[in-house]
Write an enzyme that holds these catalytic residues in place. Structure first.
Site, PDB file in Angstrom:
ATOM      1  CB  SER A 145      -8.307   0.660   5.658  1.00 43.55           C
ATOM      2  OG  SER A 145      -9.055   1.826   5.452  1.00 43.55           O
ATOM      3  CE  LYS A 170      -3.916   1.925   2.661  1.00 48.30           C
ATOM      4  NZ  LYS A 170      -4.753   1.751   3.865  1.00 48.30           N
ATOM      5  CB  SER A 201      -8.194   3.548   2.743  1.00 49.36           C
ATOM      6  OG  SER A 201      -7.309   2.975   3.687  1.00 49.36           O
TER       7      SER A 201
HETATM    8  N1  GLN Z   1     -13.025   3.907   6.156  1.00 48.92           N
HETATM    9  C1  GLN Z   1     -12.510   4.378   7.407  1.00 48.92           C
HETATM   10  C2  GLN Z   1     -12.167   5.834   7.296  1.00 48.92           C
HETATM   11  O1  GLN Z   1     -12.495   6.400   6.332  1.00 48.92           O
HETATM   12  C3  GLN Z   1     -11.328   3.567   7.805  1.00 48.92           C
HETATM   13  C4  GLN Z   1     -10.103   3.917   7.064  1.00 48.92           C
HETATM   14  C5  GLN Z   1      -8.920   3.096   7.459  1.00 48.92           C
HETATM   15  O2  GLN Z   1      -9.044   2.064   8.100  1.00 48.92           O
HETATM   16  N2  GLN Z   1      -7.768   3.576   7.061  1.00 48.92           N
HETATM   17  O3  GLN Z   1     -11.594   6.440   8.139  1.00 48.92           O
END
Ligand code: GLN
Length: 487
Positions: A173, A74, A149
């Site tokens: 994420s 990532k 994400s």
């Molecule tokens: N979707 C969640 C957010 O927008 C989690 C994101 C993540 O785990 N990096 O914050």
């Protein structure tokens, strides 16, 4: 194929590391124009390293566990000499001067970096649509999002563009995209894995973990990346078990809790619910005891998270000021206006929204009402889990209330997007390990994910149950086969 199978082929000389890397890179070239899972493909360096590994093997050297295995990372993990963008204009040309601990450990174990994967900008989002460099699409259906994400890493593993990938999980994420893309995704206990070199989003929640095509691979990758790191003071100094040690042990007698509050959600898709409850039945047929229990504060996770995470983000992202890192808007005379315009142009809407919310929640007049209150609710959520683990060994929920949604579905409604993390966020708030693995498909053929949440540092237990379920359910032998993958 599992890592162990690739390794066997490499050791027996049926395949060279170079061939394995070439196979994946040519697949990326063929398929990734459609998916956009990768922001950068590391072709030359990966091939050069593969050649060295082949030579070492030919000369009879014994090689480490991941020797020659193509891995994607990532793009919020620092890789020395290679761009780390966080999918943000702010870091579009940023090249980290050091390597993150987790990636360093992968390369020391012989893993090969095939490329850096797309994400929601600074890991804020649930669909990979907030990337400043364009969205990633779901390999099962390119009209749908891959989740986020870490959508790039999930899509890359699902489409066979790498053998394994790393992601980061602050509120879901890793697990939510794993569920949308039909792969295994694991968030370890907070502190099990070093955050050194992971670009910070919300430091008390962020954890790095693996995306793989099967449970035993998740154990293999975790084995390599986990463990104490003097460079991260929040990284735990606890003994590292062999994460696959319990695979051979039956799950007979284990108590698995179904959290009532998760299954009585309004927004919970019927097919998802059914499929996850069927998985619970399957575990029961393997000898586990299924116990329904309550975690009364579970559903307060979202509100709590969306105060704490933006607060920490607003502090962490203060460093992008046009002076120290990355993008700088030129032509302004005063430092203050240069910084203000740099941040307004360098960050996308979602990131700016989070910085505003966080700054507001931390400001003198509101700190007690929002931030402090959220920390108190966080404690209550952890307490619920503590009580639950007095009665059961682990917990079972759906990973996400729905399967992969349409691209653009939540464009005008950030709150609807936030709800997709309803079931994953509580484990982050409590620092618990959790894994998502495929448990079926909806009527459109989109994957459904099952989440198991374990007690602190009980990754081996999670992996044991996940492994037994995977063996029994046999969901994994299906692969995405869209036209763009066949072509
Ligand atoms: N979707 C969640 C957010 O927008 C989690 C994101 C993540 O785990 N990096 O914050």
């Amino acid at each position: 194929m599992a890592i162990a199978e690739w390794r066997q082929k490499l050791i027996q000389g049926e395949l060279s590391s170079l061939e394995l890397v070439d196979e994946h890179i040519s697949r990326i070239k063929k398929i990734d124009q459609k998916l956009h899972a990768f922001l950068l493909v590391n072709e030359e360096k990966a091939r050069a390293t593969a050649k060295k590994i082949d030579e070492a093997r030919a000369s009879g050297e014994s090689l480490p566990s991941l020797a020659g295995i193509p891995i994607a990372i990532k793009d919020n993990l620092c890789t020395k000499g290679i761009k780390t963008t966080c999918s943000s204009k702010m870091l579009e040309n940023f090249v980290a001067p050091y390597e993150s601990t987790v990636t360093k450990r992968l390369w020391e174990a012989g893993g090969l970096l095939v490329g850096k994967t797309n994400l929601d900008e600074f890991a804020m989002g649930s669909s990979t649509e907030t990337s400043a460099f364009g969205a990633t699409l779901n390999p099962w259906n390119i009209k749908r999002v891959p989740g986020g994400s870490s959508g790039g890493s999930a899509a890359a593993v699902a489409a066979g563009l790498c053998v394994a990938a790393l992601g980061s999980d602050t509120g879901g994420s890793i697990r939510q995209p794993a569920s949308f893309c039909g792969v295994v995704g694991m968030k370890p206990t907070y502190g099990r894995v070093s955050r050194w070199g992971l670009v910070a989003f919300a430091s008390s929640l962020d954890q790095v973990g693996p995306f793989t095509s099967c449970v035993s691979d998740a154990a293999e990758i975790l084995q390599v990346i986990a463990g104490k790191d003097p460079k991260d003071s929040t990284c735990l100094d606890s003994p590292l078990p062999d994460f696959s040690e319990l695979f051979t042990k039956p799950i007979q007698g284990l108590r698995i809790g179904l959290i009532k509050e998760c299954f009585h959600q309004e927004g919970l898709n019927k097919e998802v619910k059914e499929s996850v409850l069927n998985a619970a039945k399957k575990l029961e047929s393997l000898g586990a005891e299924i116990i329904e229990l309550s975690c009364p504060r579970f559903n307060d996770g979202i509100e709590t998270y969306y105060v704490i995470a933006p607060s920490e983000a607003s502090a962490n992202l203060a460093r992008y000021d046009g002076v120290k890192y990355g993008f700088r808007y030129e032509g302004e005379e005063s430092l203050a206006s240069m910084t203000a315009i740099t941040r307004a142009k360098g960050f996308g809407n979602e990131v700016q929204r989070r910085i505003l919310i966080g700054t507001y929640a931390l400001s003198a007049g509101y700190f007690d009402a929002y931030y402090k209150k959220a920390q108190k609710v966080r404690t209550l959520i952890s307490r619920d889990f503590k009580n639950a683990f007095k009665k059961v060994d682990l917990l079972l929920t759906p990973t996400s209330p729905t399967t992969a949604f349409h691209s653009g579905a939540h464009d005008d409604d950030p709150l609807a997007m936030y709800l997709s993390d309803l079931l994953t966020i509580p484990a982050n708030l409590a620092g618990l390990p959790a894994i998502s693995l495929p448990c079926g498909f909806d009527h459109l053929g989109l994957p459904i994910g099952l989440q198991l949440i374990g007690n602190v540092l009980e990754e081996s237990r999670l992996l044991q149950v996940a492994y037994h379920y995977e063996q029994e359910a046999n969901v994994m032998n299906k692969h995405p086969e869209g036209d763009f993958i066949r072509s």
